[in-house]
Each structure stands twice: as structure tokens, then as C-alpha cells.
Design an enzyme around this catalytic site. Structure first.
Site, PDB file in Angstrom:
ATOM      1  N   TYR A 125      43.866  51.099  54.511  1.00 39.91           N
ATOM      2  CA  TYR A 125      43.444  49.902  55.240  1.00 39.91           C
ATOM      3  C   TYR A 125      42.929  50.214  56.642  1.00 39.91           C
ATOM      4  O   TYR A 125      42.295  49.381  57.272  1.00 39.91           O
ATOM      5  CB  TYR A 125      44.605  48.892  55.326  1.00 39.91           C
ATOM      6  CG  TYR A 125      44.777  48.079  54.072  1.00 39.91           C
ATOM      7  CD1 TYR A 125      45.185  48.685  52.888  1.00 39.91           C
ATOM      8  CD2 TYR A 125      44.528  46.707  54.062  1.00 39.91           C
ATOM      9  CE1 TYR A 125      45.345  47.945  51.733  1.00 39.91           C
ATOM     10  CE2 TYR A 125      44.681  45.966  52.898  1.00 39.91           C
ATOM     11  CZ  TYR A 125      45.097  46.583  51.742  1.00 39.91           C
ATOM     12  OH  TYR A 125      45.250  45.842  50.608  1.00 39.91           O
ATOM     13  N   LYS A 176      53.072  58.319  45.543  1.00 38.76           N
ATOM     14  CA  LYS A 176      52.450  59.059  44.446  1.00 38.76           C
ATOM     15  C   LYS A 176      52.382  60.499  44.923  1.00 38.76           C
ATOM     16  O   LYS A 176      51.310  61.078  45.101  1.00 38.76           O
ATOM     17  CB  LYS A 176      51.060  58.450  44.159  1.00 38.76           C
ATOM     18  CG  LYS A 176      50.323  59.043  42.976  1.00 38.76           C
ATOM     19  CD  LYS A 176      50.846  58.575  41.631  1.00 38.76           C
ATOM     20  CE  LYS A 176      50.101  59.295  40.519  1.00 38.76           C
ATOM     21  NZ  LYS A 176      50.641  58.995  39.178  1.00 38.76           N
ATOM     22  N   ASP A 209      53.112  54.356  39.740  1.00 42.78           N
ATOM     23  CA  ASP A 209      52.777  53.925  38.367  1.00 42.78           C
ATOM     24  C   ASP A 209      54.058  53.628  37.580  1.00 42.78           C
ATOM     25  O   ASP A 209      54.143  52.629  36.857  1.00 42.78           O
ATOM     26  CB  ASP A 209      51.883  54.954  37.656  1.00 42.78           C
ATOM     27  CG  ASP A 209      52.369  56.396  37.787  1.00 42.78           C
ATOM     28  OD1 ASP A 209      53.299  56.667  38.578  1.00 42.78           O
ATOM     29  OD2 ASP A 209      51.817  57.270  37.088  1.00 42.78           O
ATOM     30  N   ASP A 233      50.343  46.457  48.628  1.00 39.22           N
ATOM     31  CA  ASP A 233      49.482  45.322  48.287  1.00 39.22           C
ATOM     32  C   ASP A 233      49.531  45.057  46.791  1.00 39.22           C
ATOM     33  O   ASP A 233      49.761  43.926  46.340  1.00 39.22           O
ATOM     34  CB  ASP A 233      48.039  45.629  48.724  1.00 39.22           C
ATOM     35  CG  ASP A 233      47.088  44.518  48.323  1.00 39.22           C
ATOM     36  OD1 ASP A 233      47.430  43.342  48.558  1.00 39.22           O
ATOM     37  OD2 ASP A 233      46.024  44.825  47.750  1.00 39.22           O
TER      38      ASP A 233
HETATM   39  C1  IPM Z   1      47.404  40.477  50.984  1.00 40.83           C
HETATM   40  C2  IPM Z   1      45.938  40.325  50.731  1.00 40.83           C
HETATM   41  C3  IPM Z   1      45.184  41.073  51.818  1.00 40.83           C
HETATM   42  C4  IPM Z   1      45.575  42.526  51.715  1.00 40.83           C
HETATM   43  C5  IPM Z   1      43.666  40.940  51.760  1.00 40.83           C
HETATM   44  C6  IPM Z   1      43.223  39.497  51.698  1.00 40.83           C
HETATM   45  C7  IPM Z   1      43.022  41.647  52.921  1.00 40.83           C
HETATM   46  O1  IPM Z   1      45.594  40.755  49.458  1.00 40.83           O
HETATM   47  O2  IPM Z   1      47.865  40.038  52.047  1.00 40.83           O
HETATM   48  O3  IPM Z   1      48.112  41.019  50.126  1.00 40.83           O
HETATM   49  O4  IPM Z   1      44.986  43.279  50.942  1.00 40.83           O
HETATM   50  O5  IPM Z   1      46.496  42.906  52.413  1.00 40.83           O
HETATM   51 MN    MN Z   2      47.312  41.355  48.275  1.00 44.68          MN
END
Ligand code: IPM
Ligand code: MN
Length: 328
Positions: A125, A176, A209, A233
Site C-alpha cells: 500500500y 507468506k 493461504d 485487507d
Molecule cells: C478496506 C478497503 C480499502 C483497502 C480500499 C478501499 C483502499 O478495501 O478498507 O479494506 O484496501 O484498505
Molecule cells: Mn478491503
């Protein structure tokens, strides 16, 4: 004194579910001094604004932020996600993404009660990478994963402290390490070193996984899970799916030393926007996490209890909100 909270309803179902969250917080007897921020895909379409730095400065003075969901189909993918949500996480250093999952007693399948701690400011990210020779047959796209000792350690320390405060005192690292040998090495070494400072916490490790299988087949083995940004996520959407649906999944984006932001895990769901169909429970439970954070422990516990009987939480957005508010 009323808590000063910034409200970002956002797009799609966001404003509707936040309205129910605020209704429930008021019914719990907690007074909020709210400031509304019109931000998200719709605002961007109106005047090109995503998240001005002055707004961020205002937010630093608040007690908390409460967000519905952002994103509209008309706006190019990534623009609002990166420009608003991720900018918020990075600029306010919301380094913990805490997502609890509980299956109500009596619901189908094994009972479980676990919390995912997702690192929220690094990994894939962080936006490392780029495009070279874009649009040509020789184009190259790279997308790196940034893992700093500082970022990984503060997240792992938070997870150990949380695990230590819970009855089961169990923490699982999910990564992983068999393939992502560089980042995995840093995560695993840091995890093992911090574990030495928390001898009462029992630890485990799962590859991501395999964790997907256990989330479905034996979620009761988990208490607290700590993992990187992208794994977190993906796993937390699965966590929502195995614990009654994403309509119940709440989250907190925490800066333990600054302002924190509370939002449901789900998105803006443009397909059902404006139809009074969205389940507001995830937003209401995120509101309970906010109350906890604001020190309103009793009100938080009462809101959570009012959301306990998940099977009965059906109907329209406003009906569910009224039902929960009515139990307080
Ligand atoms: C979450 C969402 C966000 C992320 C997106 C919308 C950027 O999916 O908060 O889980 O990937 O963190
Ligand atoms: Mn998400």
C-alpha cells in the site's frame, strides 16, 4: 463534555449507514459535537477536491473521525482510494487497522471470536513502484512492498498487548514467509523478538493461504491475528464472510497517540445506494469501537450488546437502525 467527531458520510450507502450509527450513539446517551465533511467520489466530480491538507490539519484537532464509505463508479479506480482513504491513513499515521469478528451464539457453524490487526501504513500500500514505457510492448510495471523495522515492530507490539489483555492470550502471525523471504524474514524475526517480552502470550504462525482454509474450517483456533497490509485487507473480507457477512464487519484505523478513524469494512455499494437496503450494523459496530476509544466504555458495551442477536437484524437500513436504537 461532548466529543468532537468529524463525519465523512462519503458516497453510495455511506451517508445512510453513518446516519444510523449516529442515531444509535445518541440513543446510547453519548453526546457528540459533529463536524460534517463532504468528501468522496461525488465531491470530486463536483469540484475536483479529494482531501485538502487544511482539512487534514483540522482533523488533527478532533477526538475521532467516523466514515461511511467512499467511491463512485464514475471516478477512476484508485483516485479516491489513494487520494482520500490511504492519504488519511498515511498522513494521520493510522498504523493499526483493527477488525474484530464474532459469530453470534446459536448461529450456524463453529463459534469464534477473533481480531485481525492489520498493519495499515506500509507493505504494497505504500505505493512503491511505477510504470516504464507505458503503453508500449516493452512496458514494465513494478509494485514493491515496503516493510520497515519501526512499522512492523509497532504493529506487532500493539497486537501482543491486545492479546495479553484477552482471556485466551493467543497471537498468530500470518504471512507468506516461504515465498516472501525478505519481508517475511523481517516480520518473523520481529515477531519472535517481541514475543520474548510477552511470555504469557501463546504464539502461532500460519501462511496466509493456509489461514484462508482455517478461517472457513476452524476459525475457533484464532484469538488475535497480526499481518501485513495486503494480507490483512484480503483476510478481513473473508473474516466478514465467515462471521455472518460483510454487513456486520466493523473496523478502527488507529493512531494510539493521535486521532483515529472508524469505518465499516464494506464499501459504498453503489448498486444499492439510496434504496434503504444496506445493513447499517457494520457502521453501528464501528461506532461502538469509536465509543470505546473515546472512553465511553459502558455505552460501547451496550451498543455491542444491542447488536448481539444478528439474526434479528433484518429489514431496511432505517428499520435495523431503529431496532438497535430501540434496544438501548
Ligand atoms: C478496506 C478497503 C480499502 C483497502 C480500499 C478501499 C483502499 O478495501 O478498507 O479494506 O484496501 O484498505
Ligand atoms: Mn478491503
Amino acid at each position: 463534555m461532548a466529543h468532537k467527531v468529524g463525519i465523512i458520510g462519503g458516497d453510495g450507502i455511506g451517508p445512510d449507514v453513518i446516519a444510523e450509527g449516529l442515531k444509535v450513539i445518541a440513543a446510547a446517551g453519548v453526546e457528540l459535537d459533529t463536524v460534517d465533511y463532504h468528501l468522496g467520489g461525488q465531491r470530486y466530480a463536483e469540484d475536483g477536491t479529494v482531501l485538502p491538507d487544511e482539512v487534514l490539519d483540522e482533523w488533527r484537532q478532533l477526538d475521532a473521525l467516523y466514515l461511511g464509505a467512499v467511491g463512485t463508479p464514475e471516478v477512476p479506480p484508485g483516485l479516491i482510494e489513494r487520494g482520500l482513504l490511504l492519504k488519511m491513513r498515511f498522513s494521520l499515521d493510522l498504523y493499526i487497522n483493527q477488525r474484530p469478528f464474532e459469530k453470534a451464539p446459536g448461529a450456524d457453524g463453529p463459534g469464534h471470536d477473533f481480531i485481525v490487526i492489520r498493519e495499515n501504513t506500509e507493505g504494497t500500500y505504500a505505493g512503491e513502484g511505477g510504470l516504464l514505457r507505458q503503453g508500449t510492448p516493452h512496458e514494465i510495471a513494478t509494485q514493491g512492498s515496503v516493510n520497515t523495522r519501526h512499522g512492523v515492530e509497532r504493529c506487532i507490539r500493539y497486537a501482543f498487548e491486545l492479546a495479553e489483555s484477552r482471556p485466551s492470550k493467543h497471537l498468530t502471525l500470518v504471512h507468506k514467509t516461504n515465498v516472501l523471504t525478505f519481508a517475511g524474514d523481517l516480520w518473523e524475526r520481529t515477531f519472535n523478538e517481541v514475543a520474548a517480552d510477552h511470555p504469557t502470550v501463546e504464539t502461532a504462525y500460519n501462511h496466509v493461504d493456509a489461514a484462508c482454509i482455517y478461517f472457513v474450517q476452524s476459525p475457533e483456533q484464532y484469538d488475535v491475528i497480526v499481518t501485513d497490509n495486503l494480507f490483512g485487507d484480503i483476510l478481513t473480507d473473508l473474516g466478514g464472510a465467515v462471521s455472518g457477512g460483510i454487513g456486520f464487519a466493523s473496523s478502527a484505523n488507529l493512531n494510539p497517540h493521535g486521532v483515529s478513524m472508524f469505518e465499516p469494512v464494506h464499501g459504498s455499494a453503489p448498486d444499492i445506494a439510496g434504496q434503504n437496503k444496506a445493513n447499517p450494523t457494520a457502521a453501528i459496530l464501528s461506532g461502538a469501537m469509536m465509543l470505546e476509544h473515546l472512553g465511553e466504555h459502558d455505552a460501547a458495551a451496550r451498543v455491542r450488546k444491542a447488536c448481539d442477536d444478528k439474526e434479528s437484524l433484518t429489514g431496511s437500513t432505517t428499520e435495523i437502525g431503529d431496532l438497535i436504537a430501540g434496544r438501548l
